[in-house]
Enzyme design. Structure first.
Site, PDB file in Angstrom:
ATOM      1  N   PHE A  90       0.802  -1.232   0.000  1.00 32.09           N
ATOM      2  CA  PHE A  90       0.000   0.000   0.000  1.00 32.09           C
ATOM      3  C   PHE A  90       0.830   1.275   0.000  1.00 32.09           C
ATOM      4  O   PHE A  90       0.323   2.347  -0.335  1.00 32.09           O
ATOM      5  CB  PHE A  90      -0.951   0.018   1.212  1.00 32.09           C
ATOM      6  CG  PHE A  90      -0.287   0.444   2.494  1.00 32.09           C
ATOM      7  CD1 PHE A  90      -0.114   1.790   2.797  1.00 32.09           C
ATOM      8  CD2 PHE A  90       0.193  -0.490   3.410  1.00 32.09           C
ATOM      9  CE1 PHE A  90       0.503   2.201   3.974  1.00 32.09           C
ATOM     10  CE2 PHE A  90       0.808  -0.091   4.589  1.00 32.09           C
ATOM     11  CZ  PHE A  90       0.977   1.251   4.869  1.00 32.09           C
TER      12      PHE A  90
ATOM     13  N   LYS B 110      -1.330  -7.312  -9.362  1.00 27.91           N
ATOM     14  CA  LYS B 110      -2.270  -7.419  -8.226  1.00 27.91           C
ATOM     15  C   LYS B 110      -1.852  -6.326  -7.247  1.00 27.91           C
ATOM     16  O   LYS B 110      -0.931  -6.494  -6.463  1.00 27.91           O
ATOM     17  CB  LYS B 110      -2.145  -8.802  -7.582  1.00 27.91           C
ATOM     18  CG  LYS B 110      -3.356  -9.287  -6.810  1.00 27.91           C
ATOM     19  CD  LYS B 110      -3.774  -8.451  -5.626  1.00 27.91           C
ATOM     20  CE  LYS B 110      -2.950  -8.592  -4.387  1.00 27.91           C
ATOM     21  NZ  LYS B 110      -3.408  -7.679  -3.312  1.00 27.91           N
TER      22      LYS B 110
ATOM     23  N   SER C 159       5.164  -7.017   3.490  1.00 26.78           N
ATOM     24  CA  SER C 159       5.727  -7.311   4.805  1.00 26.78           C
ATOM     25  C   SER C 159       6.506  -8.629   4.777  1.00 26.78           C
ATOM     26  O   SER C 159       6.265  -9.486   3.910  1.00 26.78           O
ATOM     27  CB  SER C 159       4.599  -7.392   5.820  1.00 26.78           C
ATOM     28  OG  SER C 159       3.685  -8.389   5.417  1.00 26.78           O
TER      29      SER C 159
ATOM     30  N   CYS D  47       9.681   1.702   3.550  1.00 29.94           N
ATOM     31  CA  CYS D  47      10.556   0.585   3.919  1.00 29.94           C
ATOM     32  C   CYS D  47      11.990   1.057   4.133  1.00 29.94           C
ATOM     33  O   CYS D  47      12.807   0.311   4.642  1.00 29.94           O
ATOM     34  CB  CYS D  47      10.499  -0.508   2.868  1.00 29.94           C
ATOM     35  SG  CYS D  47      11.219   0.020   1.328  1.00 29.94           S
TER      36      CYS D  47
ATOM     37  N   GLU E  46       8.901  -4.015  13.309  1.00 30.14           N
ATOM     38  CA  GLU E  46       8.675  -2.966  12.308  1.00 30.14           C
ATOM     39  C   GLU E  46       7.388  -2.240  12.697  1.00 30.14           C
ATOM     40  O   GLU E  46       6.296  -2.802  12.595  1.00 30.14           O
ATOM     41  CB  GLU E  46       8.544  -3.578  10.904  1.00 30.14           C
ATOM     42  CG  GLU E  46       8.337  -2.493   9.859  1.00 30.14           C
ATOM     43  CD  GLU E  46       8.191  -3.017   8.432  1.00 30.14           C
ATOM     44  OE1 GLU E  46       7.573  -4.076   8.239  1.00 30.14           O
ATOM     45  OE2 GLU E  46       8.687  -2.339   7.518  1.00 30.14           O
TER      46      GLU E  46
HETATM   47  P1  NAD Z   1       1.396  -6.672   3.081  1.00 32.49           P
HETATM   48  O1  NAD Z   1       2.409  -7.747   3.230  1.00 32.49           O
HETATM   49  O2  NAD Z   1       0.256  -6.619   4.029  1.00 32.49           O
HETATM   50  O3  NAD Z   1       0.716  -6.734   1.616  1.00 32.49           O
HETATM   51  C1  NAD Z   1       1.509  -6.798   0.441  1.00 32.49           C
HETATM   52  C2  NAD Z   1       0.694  -7.504  -0.646  1.00 32.49           C
HETATM   53  O4  NAD Z   1       0.412  -8.845  -0.240  1.00 32.49           O
HETATM   54  C3  NAD Z   1      -0.651  -6.843  -0.914  1.00 32.49           C
HETATM   55  O5  NAD Z   1      -0.908  -6.883  -2.298  1.00 32.49           O
HETATM   56  C4  NAD Z   1      -1.634  -7.700  -0.130  1.00 32.49           C
HETATM   57  O6  NAD Z   1      -2.914  -7.706  -0.698  1.00 32.49           O
HETATM   58  C5  NAD Z   1      -1.000  -9.086  -0.180  1.00 32.49           C
HETATM   59  N1  NAD Z   1      -1.241  -9.889   1.020  1.00 32.49           N
HETATM   60  C6  NAD Z   1      -1.448  -9.433   2.286  1.00 32.49           C
HETATM   61  N2  NAD Z   1      -1.596 -10.478   3.136  1.00 32.49           N
HETATM   62  C7  NAD Z   1      -1.452 -11.594   2.397  1.00 32.49           C
HETATM   63  C8  NAD Z   1      -1.485 -12.991   2.721  1.00 32.49           C
HETATM   64  N3  NAD Z   1      -1.691 -13.413   3.954  1.00 32.49           N
HETATM   65  N4  NAD Z   1      -1.303 -13.872   1.725  1.00 32.49           N
HETATM   66  C9  NAD Z   1      -1.086 -13.461   0.453  1.00 32.49           C
HETATM   67  N5  NAD Z   1      -1.047 -12.149   0.103  1.00 32.49           N
HETATM   68  C10 NAD Z   1      -1.222 -11.228   1.046  1.00 32.49           C
HETATM   69  O7  NAD Z   1       2.207  -5.290   3.075  1.00 32.49           O
HETATM   70  P2  NAD Z   1       1.622  -3.817   3.181  1.00 32.49           P
HETATM   71  O8  NAD Z   1       1.115  -3.593   4.562  1.00 32.49           O
HETATM   72  O9  NAD Z   1       0.749  -3.531   2.025  1.00 32.49           O
HETATM   73  O10 NAD Z   1       2.955  -2.956   2.964  1.00 32.49           O
HETATM   74  C11 NAD Z   1       3.822  -2.608   3.997  1.00 32.49           C
HETATM   75  C12 NAD Z   1       4.979  -3.563   4.098  1.00 32.49           C
HETATM   76  O11 NAD Z   1       5.693  -3.611   2.871  1.00 32.49           O
HETATM   77  C13 NAD Z   1       5.987  -3.147   5.151  1.00 32.49           C
HETATM   78  O12 NAD Z   1       6.417  -4.288   5.845  1.00 32.49           O
HETATM   79  C14 NAD Z   1       7.115  -2.541   4.336  1.00 32.49           C
HETATM   80  O13 NAD Z   1       8.374  -2.564   4.962  1.00 32.49           O
HETATM   81  C15 NAD Z   1       7.095  -3.421   3.127  1.00 32.49           C
HETATM   82  N6  NAD Z   1       7.723  -2.777   1.998  1.00 32.49           N
HETATM   83  C16 NAD Z   1       8.956  -3.215   1.627  1.00 32.49           C
HETATM   84  C17 NAD Z   1       9.623  -2.601   0.585  1.00 32.49           C
HETATM   85  C18 NAD Z   1      10.982  -3.068   0.180  1.00 32.49           C
HETATM   86  O14 NAD Z   1      11.462  -2.628  -0.847  1.00 32.49           O
HETATM   87  N7  NAD Z   1      11.634  -3.952   0.932  1.00 32.49           N
HETATM   88  C19 NAD Z   1       9.024  -1.543  -0.097  1.00 32.49           C
HETATM   89  C20 NAD Z   1       7.755  -1.116   0.305  1.00 32.49           C
HETATM   90  C21 NAD Z   1       7.104  -1.746   1.353  1.00 32.49           C
END
Ligand code: NAD
Length: 493
Positions: free
Chosen positions: A157, A181, A234, A289, A386
């Protein structure tokens, strides 16, 4: 040519081939403007049938797209860059409304996204293989890179437009087709971006979009026609996606969460160091991140840093990101606000003192003010959590070595920085520190689009990272051809 669409921004739709279709699955998350509490729409839960249709559309488009000369494929990206620049203000506003970040931050993410489009325009050079004549008498050997097929892109997000652009331009420029997605919390920015991609005249099926949550992701991970998966989110979900996608034989790259440290030495410039660290910790409401989460002061830096960062945090103007005066917006949801507030309370309960406390902000909107936690004990579980909110912990170390060891103990390895005027200290730090992105007097060491986004440890699962040359490697297979053309087989002229 894909058909233009006229749906309203309150509806979340899937793009399958050239059709923007209403989702067939149950409604999922309510989409709330985090600054106002206004209901923007609803995300669907998603379904395997919709994923199958999108993958089929991408699969059908693949042969024609990969056969198009590379110089022609990149023309669509040149047009996308122009369209994104023309629509920058409107795209930024869409991001701010659904994500909450300020307009300036939304524009900055779009700029980095455009930069990735620009780099992918270099694919005719970047994708080249190599060759050698006469590896044996009359025999030559050639290595070429070829596209994989259907690639899935699953995004978080916090950067609704930039992160899809870490992957899609490279994937399509190298001749692949894509199913995106986006995060089910910010579907509108991604849809707007994909509409612009269609406006470039991109052939039907080259880019498709499916909305949803876990059912959509699982269907992509299990689909036999999906050759590669790019994921950002995450760490627990990154690990899951990596394991499940790899188990079905796909090429997978997963960028995960982070807990980033900056180290402040006594010889750092107090004014600029404070400003840069405040921007890093509280920009995007701490939902980046690469945001700094822990500042480690070394020696006498302790004496000036606490006071100066507290003043900087307390002076930030928090508000609706559409308001030009706002320097920091809300966190993404009410649930996220409650989680961040609870974690600040936990830190205080574990011996830290909240020298700036952002818990008291009133709605509407999911606002948490900038918060500085001083003196969190090393053994506190919060040191490893985090928080993903505007919360900066300040701890102390006796030396650079002790600070480097602290970072070494972290399960994450996304980024770290040092603030110093000593070249020797900076060199020691950049050489020894266990993170993949490193800053020297930089608060957010975000790699430009032509460098890989290099998380380590629990922040990355895979081999090839996002952006630049790594992206070209990720989205292509190498093929080696050994050729013999004896003179006697050829027609003589
Ligand atoms: P998230 O893990 O909740 O969601 C990421 C994606 O996975 C979304 O499209 C979501 O719909 C899907 N998803 C969520 N739960 C799932 C599950 N149980 N099974 C399968 N798919 C699932 O992450 P978020 O809250 O949208 O984003 C924030 C996180 O992303 C933070 O941890 C941040 O550090 C990380 N992030 C990392 C980077 C990087 O480059 N390392 C960059 C941006 C964000």
């Amino acid at each position: 040519m894909a058909s233009p669409s006229t749906w309203t921004t309150t509806e979340v739709r899937n793009l399958i081939g050239d059709q923007w279709l209403a989702p067939s699955s149950e409604p999922g998350l309510e989409l709330i403007n985090p600054a106002t509490g206004e209901l923007l729409g609803r995300s669907p839960l998603g379904s395997a049938e919709e994923v199958h249709a999108a993958v089929q559309a991408a699969h059908a488009a693949f042969p024609g797209w990969r056969a198009m000369p590379v110089g022609d494929r990149i023309q669509f990206l040149f047009r996308l860059k122009t369209l994104m620049e023309q629509h920058l203000a409107e795209l930024a506003e869409t991001i701010t409304r659904e994500n909450g970040k300020t307009l300036a931050e939304a524009k900055a993410e779009l700029r980095r996204g455009i930069e990735n489009v620009e780099v992918a325009c270099g694919v005719p050079v970047l994708m080249q293989g190599h060759s050698l004549e006469d590896i044996a008498p009359g025999i030559d050997e050639v290595m070429v890179r070829q596209p994989l097929g259907v690639c899935a892109v699953i995004t978080p997000f916090n950067f609704p437009s930039m992160i899809p652009l870490w992957f899609i331009p490279y994937a399509i420029a190298t001749g692949n087709t894509v199913v995106l997605k986006p995060s089910d919390r910010v579907p509108f920015s991604a849809a707007r971006l994909v509409k612009l991609m269609l406006q470039t005249g991109l052939p039907v099926g080259v880019v498709n979009l499916v909305n949803g949550g876990k059912p959509t992701v699982d269907a992509l991970l299990d689909h036999p026609l999906v050759r590669a998966v790019s994921f950002v989110g995450s760490t627990p979900v990154a690990k899951y996606v990596y394991a499940r996608g790899s188990a079905s034989g796909k090429r997978v790259q997963c960028q995960g969460g982070a807990k980033n440290h900056v180290v402040v030495l006594p010889d750092a410039d107090p004014e600029s160091t404070t400003k840069i660290i405040a921007d890093s910790a509280f920009g995007g409401a701490g939902q980046r991140c690469l945001a700094v989460s822990v500042t480690v002061t070394v020696g006498e830096a302790k004496d000036w840093f606490r006071e100066s960062i507290a003043a900087a945090a307390a002076g930030l103007k928090v508000g609706n990101g559409l308001d030009a005066a706002a320097q920091m917006g809300p966190v993404i949801t009410e649930a996220s606000r409650e989680r961040v507030v609870a974690l600040i309370g936990k830190g205080a309960g574990q011996g830290a003192s909240a020298i700036v406390d952002g818990r008291g902000m009133k709605g509407p909107g999911s606002f948490v003010g900038p918060t500085v936690l001083d003196g969190l004990p090393a053994a506190s579980p919060l040191m490893e959590t985090e928080i993903f909110g505007p919360v900066l912990s300040v701890v102390h170390a006796a030396s650079v070595d002790e600070a480097i060891q602290m970072i070494e103990r972290s399960a994450y390895g996304n980024a770290s920085s040092i603030f110093t005027s000593s070249g020797a200290s900076a060199r020691k730090f950049r050489n020894a520190v266990s993170t993949g992105n490193v800053g020297v007097n930089i608060g957010v060491p975000a790699p430009m689009a032509w460098f890989p986004f290099s998380g380590w440890k629990g922040s990355f699962f895979g081999v090839m990272h996002a952006q630049g040359r790594d992206a070209i490697e990720f989205f292509t297979d190498k093929k080696v051809i050994v050729e013999r053309w004896p003179k006697e087989w050829s027609r003589k002229f």
